[in-house]
Design a protein around this motif. Sequence first.
Motif, PDB file in Angstrom:
ATOM      1  N   ALA A  54       0.832  -1.202   0.000  1.00 21.11           N
ATOM      2  CA  ALA A  54       0.000   0.000   0.000  1.00 21.11           C
ATOM      3  C   ALA A  54       0.868   1.254   0.000  1.00 21.11           C
ATOM      4  N   THR A  55       1.976   1.196   0.729  1.00 23.11           N
ATOM      5  CA  THR A  55       2.896   2.331   0.761  1.00 23.11           C
ATOM      6  C   THR A  55       3.560   2.526  -0.592  1.00 23.11           C
ATOM      7  N   ASP A  56       3.902   1.431  -1.260  1.00 25.00           N
ATOM      8  CA  ASP A  56       4.434   1.524  -2.622  1.00 25.00           C
ATOM      9  C   ASP A  56       3.428   2.213  -3.545  1.00 25.00           C
ATOM     10  N   TYR A  57       2.164   1.842  -3.403  1.00 25.26           N
ATOM     11  CA  TYR A  57       1.113   2.436  -4.235  1.00 25.26           C
ATOM     12  C   TYR A  57       1.050   3.952  -4.043  1.00 25.26           C
ATOM     13  N   VAL A  58       1.068   4.397  -2.785  1.00 29.21           N
ATOM     14  CA  VAL A  58       1.029   5.831  -2.508  1.00 29.21           C
ATOM     15  C   VAL A  58       2.322   6.498  -2.976  1.00 29.21           C
ATOM     16  N   SER A  59       3.446   5.801  -2.846  1.00 24.95           N
ATOM     17  CA  SER A  59       4.721   6.334  -3.335  1.00 24.95           C
ATOM     18  C   SER A  59       4.671   6.585  -4.837  1.00 24.95           C
TER      19      SER A  59
ATOM     20  N   GLU B  44      -5.161  16.203  -9.956  1.00 19.55           N
ATOM     21  CA  GLU B  44      -4.622  14.928  -9.459  1.00 19.55           C
ATOM     22  C   GLU B  44      -5.254  14.461  -8.147  1.00 19.55           C
ATOM     23  N   ARG B  45      -6.070  15.333  -7.517  1.00 17.97           N
ATOM     24  CA  ARG B  45      -6.667  14.931  -6.236  1.00 17.97           C
ATOM     25  C   ARG B  45      -7.713  13.826  -6.411  1.00 17.97           C
ATOM     26  N   THR B  46      -8.086  13.545  -7.654  1.00 19.36           N
ATOM     27  CA  THR B  46      -8.951  12.389  -7.901  1.00 19.36           C
ATOM     28  C   THR B  46      -8.239  11.098  -7.488  1.00 19.36           C
ATOM     29  N   ASP B  47      -6.925  11.057  -7.660  1.00 24.44           N
ATOM     30  CA  ASP B  47      -6.155   9.881  -7.250  1.00 24.44           C
ATOM     31  C   ASP B  47      -6.168   9.706  -5.735  1.00 24.44           C
ATOM     32  N   ILE B  48      -6.163  10.818  -4.999  1.00 28.53           N
ATOM     33  CA  ILE B  48      -6.154  10.768  -3.543  1.00 28.53           C
ATOM     34  C   ILE B  48      -7.448  10.153  -3.014  1.00 28.53           C
ATOM     35  N   TRP B  49      -8.573  10.492  -3.635  1.00 28.51           N
ATOM     36  CA  TRP B  49      -9.871   9.952  -3.219  1.00 28.51           C
ATOM     37  C   TRP B  49      -9.865   8.423  -3.225  1.00 28.51           C
ATOM     38  N   LYS B  50      -9.124   7.815  -4.131  1.00 26.74           N
ATOM     39  CA  LYS B  50      -9.182   6.361  -4.339  1.00 26.74           C
ATOM     40  C   LYS B  50      -8.235   5.576  -3.428  1.00 26.74           C
ATOM     41  N   ILE B  51      -7.340   6.277  -2.740  1.00 25.98           N
ATOM     42  CA  ILE B  51      -6.332   5.597  -1.907  1.00 25.98           C
ATOM     43  C   ILE B  51      -6.962   4.676  -0.858  1.00 25.98           C
ATOM     44  N   PRO B  52      -7.946   5.124  -0.061  1.00 25.76           N
ATOM     45  CA  PRO B  52      -8.489   4.227   0.965  1.00 25.76           C
ATOM     46  C   PRO B  52      -9.061   2.933   0.409  1.00 25.76           C
ATOM     47  N   ASP B  53      -9.731   2.992  -0.744  1.00 28.14           N
ATOM     48  CA  ASP B  53     -10.325   1.788  -1.332  1.00 28.14           C
ATOM     49  C   ASP B  53      -9.249   0.805  -1.785  1.00 28.14           C
TER      50      ASP B  53
ATOM     51  N   PHE C 193      -7.185   5.629   9.850  1.00 27.31           N
ATOM     52  CA  PHE C 193      -8.558   6.126   9.751  1.00 27.31           C
ATOM     53  C   PHE C 193      -8.605   7.627   9.472  1.00 27.31           C
ATOM     54  N   GLN C 194      -7.841   8.397  10.214  1.00 25.41           N
ATOM     55  CA  GLN C 194      -7.910   9.847  10.098  1.00 25.41           C
ATOM     56  C   GLN C 194      -7.467  10.329   8.713  1.00 25.41           C
ATOM     57  N   ILE C 195      -6.329   9.819   8.231  1.00 22.40           N
ATOM     58  CA  ILE C 195      -5.824  10.266   6.928  1.00 22.40           C
ATOM     59  C   ILE C 195      -6.762   9.806   5.815  1.00 22.40           C
ATOM     60  N   HIS C 196      -7.389   8.640   5.992  1.00 16.84           N
ATOM     61  CA  HIS C 196      -8.331   8.162   4.981  1.00 16.84           C
ATOM     62  C   HIS C 196      -9.607   9.002   4.981  1.00 16.84           C
ATOM     63  N   GLU C 197     -10.013   9.477   6.160  1.00 20.10           N
ATOM     64  CA  GLU C 197     -11.142  10.394   6.225  1.00 20.10           C
ATOM     65  C   GLU C 197     -10.845  11.662   5.432  1.00 20.10           C
ATOM     66  N   GLU C 198      -9.619  12.123   5.544  1.00 18.45           N
ATOM     67  CA  GLU C 198      -9.218  13.334   4.819  1.00 18.45           C
ATOM     68  C   GLU C 198      -9.164  13.074   3.306  1.00 18.45           C
ATOM     69  N   CYS C 199      -8.759  11.873   2.927  1.00 16.08           N
ATOM     70  CA  CYS C 199      -8.735  11.534   1.491  1.00 16.08           C
ATOM     71  C   CYS C 199     -10.132  11.560   0.882  1.00 16.08           C
TER      72      CYS C 199
ATOM     73  N   ARG D 275      -8.380  17.762   0.440  1.00 13.67           N
ATOM     74  CA  ARG D 275      -7.716  16.458   0.567  1.00 13.67           C
ATOM     75  C   ARG D 275      -6.205  16.639   0.723  1.00 13.67           C
ATOM     76  N   PRO D 276      -5.549  15.702   1.391  1.00 15.26           N
ATOM     77  CA  PRO D 276      -4.090  15.789   1.534  1.00 15.26           C
ATOM     78  C   PRO D 276      -3.400  15.473   0.220  1.00 15.26           C
ATOM     79  N   SER D 277      -2.146  15.843   0.134  1.00 15.44           N
ATOM     80  CA  SER D 277      -1.345  15.450  -1.029  1.00 15.44           C
ATOM     81  C   SER D 277      -0.907  13.998  -0.866  1.00 15.44           C
ATOM     82  N   ALA D 278      -0.416  13.409  -1.939  1.00 15.07           N
ATOM     83  CA  ALA D 278       0.105  12.046  -1.857  1.00 15.07           C
ATOM     84  C   ALA D 278       1.277  11.977  -0.878  1.00 15.07           C
ATOM     85  N   LEU D 279       2.059  13.040  -0.818  1.00 12.72           N
ATOM     86  CA  LEU D 279       3.189  13.076   0.117  1.00 12.72           C
ATOM     87  C   LEU D 279       2.698  13.070   1.560  1.00 12.72           C
TER      88      LEU D 279
END
Length: 367
Positions: free
Chosen positions: A199-204, A296-305, A325-331, A339-343
């Motif tokens: 999952a971390t690789d994916y966000v990276s 690019e924030r469309t990509d952030i929305w999909k991270i939790p799923d 939970f908290q960071i996924h709520e923000e996504c 929304r947060p950045s990928a970083l």
Amino acid sequence: MERKLWKQAHPTPELQHMQSTMGRSSSSTISHSVPVVVVCLAALLLSNVLIYLYLDFLYQTDEQIVSSNVGCLPQHFKMVTMKNCTPWLQCSQINAEVRKLKLIGYGAVKKVYLAEWRGQKVALSKLSSLDYLDDFLHGLSMLQALQGPLVVQLVGFCLEDHTLVTEHHPLGSLLNLDSVFAQERHKQHNTWQIRLRLATDYVSILHYLHNSPAGRRVMCDSNSLEKTLSQFLLTNDFHLVVNDLDALPEVDSSRGSLVKCGHRELTGDFVAPEQLWPFRNTGKPFSDDLMPEYDERTDIWKIPDVTWFLMGRIPGADLVHFHLFQIHEECKREDPKLRPSALDVLKVYKSVYSSMVRDNAGIRDML
């Protein structure tokens, strides 16, 4: 009372002798026991620290492990079993030396074959239809521009034949993840540590694409979970590389340049709210001309799923979800600007991984 106090302050010779003897005995006992206790505690602490540092070292060096072409000059490749870097293969070499073995995948843009080059297994991709030539060429240009540890390694290409050759990863795409872990030889890798690392690789990778040498890129081939998972390959050492770069439009906020992922209406909960037709509840038919653009924030929305899928149902997964939970709520904020950045997400993922590894090491030492 005064006499008793005086006696305590001035003990008798017998009492002095007893105290002296007890003091020497106590001193001797302490002198031997204290170092033993200190050594034991130090050893326990050291083993804890070493385990944590070792696991953390493996994690921190993940990005160096992903690719085997580290150290090669630009436009060169080197696979794991190769000693030297080699220039990208050209048409003559591909036609003469790359032997097609079998079809292993296909899509609208290209067909992918398992092939062999000088004893090395490679993936040979050929354009499926000239209708998608622009997509094919875009994907090739992105492969050339984005080569690095998080992107599948380019081996060569031939524009004349509309073919490209990349490193082959036998475990296939992320769609195969559960079936790979179900295999007897890979069951020991089915842990929360490995899954969270994926999952971390994916966000990276998202962070890299959003800040790439080729500009801020958006993963547009991600309109469903299945389509998103198919864009990533699982390496033999259980890391991720992004493989399909046919739909990576550029966002340039300084020029007000935004994107739309295709020209058809997108539906479903997986895509970001701003990717949905804004007038869908009014009965107004979809119009690509009236559809707003996004970034690019469309990509952030999909991270939790994606992370929910990657973690699976293994022991420890619930605790990972709790920490995220908290960071996924923000996504999942409706307003993409909030929304947060990928970083930002990546920092939280790495922090959760490190703290959980450290806590696990501490629990093992206590046992």
